[in-house]
Design an enzyme around this catalytic site. Sequence first.
Site, short mmCIF file in Angstrom:
data_model
loop_
_atom_site.label_atom_id
_atom_site.label_comp_id
_atom_site.label_asym_id
_atom_site.label_seq_id
_atom_site.Cartn_x
_atom_site.Cartn_y
_atom_site.Cartn_z
N HIS A 119 1.58 5.40 5.06
CA HIS A 119 1.57 6.71 4.41
C HIS A 119 0.75 7.73 5.20
O HIS A 119 0.04 7.38 6.16
CB HIS A 119 1.04 6.58 2.97
N CYS A 129 -3.79 -0.20 3.35
CA CYS A 129 -2.51 0.33 3.82
C CYS A 129 -2.65 0.86 5.25
O CYS A 129 -3.74 0.91 5.80
CB CYS A 129 -2.03 1.45 2.91
#
Lengths: 230, 316
Positions: free
Chosen positions: A180, A196
């Site tokens: 992301h 992440c």
Amino acid sequence: MSGLMSKLAAGLRAAFTWGPAALVLTLAGVAMAQNVGTQIYDNTNRKWVDYTPQVAARYYRIHGQAPEEFQRQVVQFRTAEKPGTIIIDGDRHFLYLVLPNFQAIRYGIGVGREGFGWAGIVKVGRKQEWPTWTPPKEMIERDPDSAKWANGMPGGPDNPLGARALYIYEGNRDTIYRIHGTNQPWSIGLNISSGCIRMNNDDVTDLYSRVEIGAKVIVLMQGAALYKGV
Amino acid sequence: MVRVFGAAVAFAILLTGAPVRAADMVIGLPAWPSAQVTAHIIAETLKDRYGLDAELQERGTMTLLAGVGRGEVQVHPEVWLPNLARQVDKLSNEDKVLKLNTAGVSATQNICATKATVEQTGVKAVADLLKPEIAAQFDSDGDGKGEIWIGAPTWSSTEIEKIRAHSYGYDKTMTLLEMPEDIAMAAVDAASSLGRPIVFYCYGPHHVFQLHDIVMLEEPAYDPARWTIVHRADSNDWLEQSNADTAWDASSFHVAYAASLSEQRPEVASFLSAIALNAKDITAMSYAVEVEDKPADVVAREWIAGNKDRIGEWTK
């Protein structure tokens, strides 16, 4: 100091310190999390310099971008993987998107504060522009300010997931891991996310536009100790 | 048309009871490209030259060899030696259910590095990995030990690579990594792109030798007196009871087929025993599937079209 920082470039390496091992996710084998710090090479003084969050923030404030090595660039990348495949090297803080003719786009990434935590072969299961972010329970307990977003923070420039998100699936199952964007672009090259893969918003938007749902994602062993004990 | 059966499809048919006409022969389809292309070449040739319908079954090597033992599988397209010497010896000489094509393809199994690795680290020989200052240059997790990929967990060679690491002693200076080949090869690609050092188990023929400038690390020539392999399945103390601190014996791989074919379908047995592929064939197959992304059956048909004379010789 700013003079020194402006000369930082041309090479990176990871400096490693052990963090508490924790079983995070098993994909291709036993995965153990760890702390992996970054260093960048100071060409002027010919020595490796710790690339800490403080150094990174200062560098970004001065230059408005991450060091050259972490900037998006086309590199030679001889591989048997098909164009469109993503290869994530958490150790080096790079994400490669394989192109035709033995090239790849190399993007700088930030990874989890305890390393990426797992390795394996997965795929892009879903894509989202300006994704909603919902803080996990642990974060709400730790940071009461985040409670106001318990039902989801709308997408936007202040959203920690940034401009785009690619949702990582193992088969048809969402792994909960994402590639992301970020509202902290200075953090590229560091290990400070919640596990992440984070990229600056320009880069993740570029990647998003090039990647198809179903694209193969290879997560390399990070600090190879991921596979200890197998 | 050659039928390919994966485990899931076969299981679904078992559940639904859908009728399936039995194929004339079952050919194993192992999980690496050259074996898959070879399996398709054999299947296509059986169809074209002998009118036989072959079913390709995706299975691991040990399962396929067990299937040969039970009379359920007739062909394994690529059996590696010496890796499977014990199993082949039992099936061939004791049980007399398996035959090996004699014209095998010469193969290599080594510890490899990129040329840049050799230049940067000074590593030249496998024994160099025992030196802490060399091993440390392959350290990616800060524990002072280097890392080396020794193969995929299910490969017959991986157990032997563990024995070799223990016998040489570099299991004390290097962490032995087992993982799927795709991840290991992508790590080689990334290391090569960045000019970072990397060492890994390598086998050939393999397309990695076309992709990168690869150097095989030196080691003493194979010495049978220094190779004692005790398999994990045979002893809890297998690692201590084993020894293998020289290079691998000359390796090769062969088409293997059910001995019963010699009586039941002698013309097929004759064809299978006559197949003579070479390293160039295998490398081209591997490259076409892995790098050029062609399906194995397409590569097989292209190979057949370009080698009609050889097929003709084998099927005389």
